[in-house]
Design a protein around this motif. Sequence first.
Motif, PDB file in Angstrom:
ATOM      1  N   VAL A  61      -2.111 -18.834  -5.596  1.00 26.22           N
ATOM      2  CA  VAL A  61      -1.515 -20.136  -5.897  1.00 26.22           C
ATOM      3  C   VAL A  61      -0.787 -20.687  -4.673  1.00 26.22           C
ATOM      4  N   VAL A  62      -0.057 -19.809  -3.975  1.00 24.18           N
ATOM      5  CA  VAL A  62       0.639 -20.225  -2.752  1.00 24.18           C
ATOM      6  C   VAL A  62      -0.364 -20.720  -1.717  1.00 24.18           C
ATOM      7  N   ALA A  63      -1.482 -20.008  -1.589  1.00 25.54           N
ATOM      8  CA  ALA A  63      -2.517 -20.409  -0.633  1.00 25.54           C
ATOM      9  C   ALA A  63      -3.114 -21.761  -1.001  1.00 25.54           C
ATOM     10  N   ILE A  64      -3.296 -21.993  -2.303  1.00 24.83           N
ATOM     11  CA  ILE A  64      -3.818 -23.282  -2.764  1.00 24.83           C
ATOM     12  C   ILE A  64      -2.864 -24.399  -2.388  1.00 24.83           C
ATOM     13  N   ASN A  65      -1.584 -24.175  -2.625  1.00 29.29           N
ATOM     14  CA  ASN A  65      -0.578 -25.193  -2.317  1.00 29.29           C
ATOM     15  C   ASN A  65      -0.498 -25.491  -0.821  1.00 29.29           C
ATOM     16  N   LYS A  66      -0.826 -24.484  -0.022  1.00 23.93           N
ATOM     17  CA  LYS A  66      -0.837 -24.675   1.427  1.00 23.93           C
ATOM     18  C   LYS A  66      -2.134 -25.314   1.911  1.00 23.93           C
ATOM     19  N   GLY A  67      -3.123 -25.378   1.014  1.00 20.09           N
ATOM     20  CA  GLY A  67      -4.420 -25.899   1.422  1.00 20.09           C
ATOM     21  C   GLY A  67      -5.231 -24.907   2.230  1.00 20.09           C
ATOM     22  N   ASP A  68      -4.898 -23.626   2.101  1.00 24.14           N
ATOM     23  CA  ASP A  68      -5.596 -22.566   2.846  1.00 24.14           C
ATOM     24  C   ASP A  68      -6.782 -22.070   2.011  1.00 24.14           C
ATOM     25  N   LYS A  69      -7.937 -22.685   2.240  1.00 22.92           N
ATOM     26  CA  LYS A  69      -9.126 -22.363   1.448  1.00 22.92           C
ATOM     27  C   LYS A  69      -9.561 -20.914   1.651  1.00 22.92           C
ATOM     28  N   ASP A  70      -9.566 -20.450   2.893  1.00 26.38           N
ATOM     29  CA  ASP A  70     -10.054 -19.096   3.168  1.00 26.38           C
ATOM     30  C   ASP A  70      -9.202 -18.039   2.475  1.00 26.38           C
ATOM     31  N   GLN A  71      -7.877 -18.188   2.547  1.00 27.06           N
ATOM     32  CA  GLN A  71      -7.002 -17.212   1.894  1.00 27.06           C
ATOM     33  C   GLN A  71      -7.141 -17.288   0.378  1.00 27.06           C
ATOM     34  N   THR A  72      -7.342 -18.486  -0.124  1.00 28.68           N
ATOM     35  CA  THR A  72      -7.530 -18.659  -1.566  1.00 28.68           C
ATOM     36  C   THR A  72      -8.759 -17.901  -2.045  1.00 28.68           C
ATOM     37  N   LEU A  73      -9.862 -18.065  -1.327  1.00 28.03           N
ATOM     38  CA  LEU A  73     -11.105 -17.406  -1.728  1.00 28.03           C
ATOM     39  C   LEU A  73     -11.028 -15.897  -1.541  1.00 28.03           C
ATOM     40  N   ARG A  74     -10.303 -15.456  -0.506  1.00 27.92           N
ATOM     41  CA  ARG A  74     -10.125 -14.009  -0.308  1.00 27.92           C
ATOM     42  C   ARG A  74      -9.360 -13.407  -1.480  1.00 27.92           C
ATOM     43  N   ALA A  75      -8.334 -14.115  -1.920  1.00 24.09           N
ATOM     44  CA  ALA A  75      -7.556 -13.615  -3.058  1.00 24.09           C
ATOM     45  C   ALA A  75      -8.430 -13.533  -4.306  1.00 24.09           C
ATOM     46  N   ALA A  76      -9.269 -14.541  -4.510  1.00 22.28           N
ATOM     47  CA  ALA A  76     -10.176 -14.520  -5.663  1.00 22.28           C
ATOM     48  C   ALA A  76     -11.148 -13.350  -5.557  1.00 22.28           C
ATOM     49  N   ASP A  77     -11.658 -13.108  -4.354  1.00 22.16           N
ATOM     50  CA  ASP A  77     -12.579 -11.985  -4.150  1.00 22.16           C
ATOM     51  C   ASP A  77     -11.880 -10.647  -4.428  1.00 22.16           C
ATOM     52  N   ASP A  78     -10.643 -10.511  -3.969  1.00 20.48           N
ATOM     53  CA  ASP A  78      -9.893  -9.271  -4.196  1.00 20.48           C
ATOM     54  C   ASP A  78      -9.642  -9.050  -5.687  1.00 20.48           C
ATOM     55  N   LEU A  79      -9.336 -10.115  -6.400  1.00 23.80           N
ATOM     56  CA  LEU A  79      -9.108  -9.994  -7.840  1.00 23.80           C
ATOM     57  C   LEU A  79     -10.385  -9.559  -8.556  1.00 23.80           C
ATOM     58  N   GLN A  80     -11.518 -10.084  -8.109  1.00 25.92           N
ATOM     59  CA  GLN A  80     -12.795  -9.664  -8.694  1.00 25.92           C
ATOM     60  C   GLN A  80     -13.044  -8.177  -8.459  1.00 25.92           C
ATOM     61  N   LYS A  81     -12.815  -7.736  -7.232  1.00 28.16           N
ATOM     62  CA  LYS A  81     -13.153  -6.366  -6.859  1.00 28.16           C
ATOM     63  C   LYS A  81     -12.175  -5.334  -7.436  1.00 28.16           C
ATOM     64  N   GLN A  82     -10.893  -5.672  -7.419  1.00 30.82           N
ATOM     65  CA  GLN A  82      -9.879  -4.685  -7.759  1.00 30.82           C
ATOM     66  C   GLN A  82      -9.343  -4.792  -9.189  1.00 30.82           C
ATOM     67  N   PHE A  83      -9.431  -5.998  -9.763  1.00 33.03           N
ATOM     68  CA  PHE A  83      -8.814  -6.205 -11.077  1.00 33.03           C
ATOM     69  C   PHE A  83      -9.750  -6.969 -12.011  1.00 33.03           C
ATOM     70  N   SER A  84     -11.009  -6.577 -12.002  1.00 34.30           N
ATOM     71  CA  SER A  84     -12.014  -7.300 -12.781  1.00 34.30           C
ATOM     72  C   SER A  84     -11.743  -7.281 -14.281  1.00 34.30           C
ATOM     73  N   GLY A  85     -11.000  -6.273 -14.740  1.00 41.49           N
ATOM     74  CA  GLY A  85     -10.729  -6.159 -16.171  1.00 41.49           C
ATOM     75  C   GLY A  85      -9.579  -7.023 -16.658  1.00 41.49           C
ATOM     76  N   THR A  86      -8.917  -7.727 -15.751  1.00 36.37           N
ATOM     77  CA  THR A  86      -7.792  -8.574 -16.145  1.00 36.37           C
ATOM     78  C   THR A  86      -8.247 -10.037 -16.235  1.00 36.37           C
ATOM     79  N   PRO A  87      -7.552 -10.828 -17.061  1.00 38.40           N
ATOM     80  CA  PRO A  87      -7.890 -12.254 -17.153  1.00 38.40           C
ATOM     81  C   PRO A  87      -7.702 -12.997 -15.832  1.00 38.40           C
ATOM     82  N   TYR A  88      -6.828 -12.469 -14.961  1.00 37.01           N
ATOM     83  CA  TYR A  88      -6.579 -13.134 -13.689  1.00 37.01           C
ATOM     84  C   TYR A  88      -7.836 -13.223 -12.828  1.00 37.01           C
ATOM     85  N   ALA A  89      -8.720 -12.239 -12.949  1.00 37.46           N
ATOM     86  CA  ALA A  89      -9.938 -12.240 -12.135  1.00 37.46           C
ATOM     87  C   ALA A  89     -10.824 -13.426 -12.497  1.00 37.46           C
ATOM     88  N   ALA A  90     -11.031 -13.637 -13.797  1.00 37.55           N
ATOM     89  CA  ALA A  90     -11.865 -14.766 -14.219  1.00 37.55           C
ATOM     90  C   ALA A  90     -11.168 -16.097 -13.935  1.00 37.55           C
TER      91      ALA A  90
END
Length: 219
Positions: A61-90
Amino acid sequence: MPLDLEEQEQLDQLKAFWQKYRNLITGVVTAALFAYAAYSGYQWWRTSQAAIASQLYETMVVAINKGDKDQTLRAADDLQKQFSGTPYAAMSSLVAAKIASDAGDSAKAMDYLRWAAKNSSDQGYLALAKLRLTAQLIEQGSEKDFAEADTILKEKSVAGFEALWLERRGDWYLAQKNIAEARKSYEAAWVQLNQAKEFPEEARRLLKVKLDAVGGVAQ
């Protein structure tokens, strides 16, 4: 105090019962304790995972507010890989799909939507991912895209999203210039939408525009 004959007999029966079944009883009790321990451990693990995932989502969310697309997508990728079972990943995948789409990377956006449509542990996010994915497939409009969208729309609708499923099927027909079937789907969606009062008024207005475009009657 000495036991009387009846009490002694009962005690002997109890001892005999224990000698015969003690291994079974001990095994059942042990299994129950292990099951409880496993359940308690799993609940702790789930809570722990959700807490860590929420922190990573806050980073996104902080990355989104900063307009940092790359960091935003990295965070989404990390959530997919490490926390796929949580609602946060989706949830993060849906956000990342929007950001990738706005940046003109439709292929990456659809990758995020496909992941959420397949892996979301939350039924609401699952439905949204499938609806957004089919919308993009219909918009792209190749034969392969229509086939993939058709496969998704043939699946049973997530409970509570029946009206939007029917509306998207109408979009699918309309994109292929099948006006008659599009009208049927939109009309069926209109009936469902009016029964589901939780949907915002904007959803009804949009569907009415589609209905009017194919000559349907929305009342």
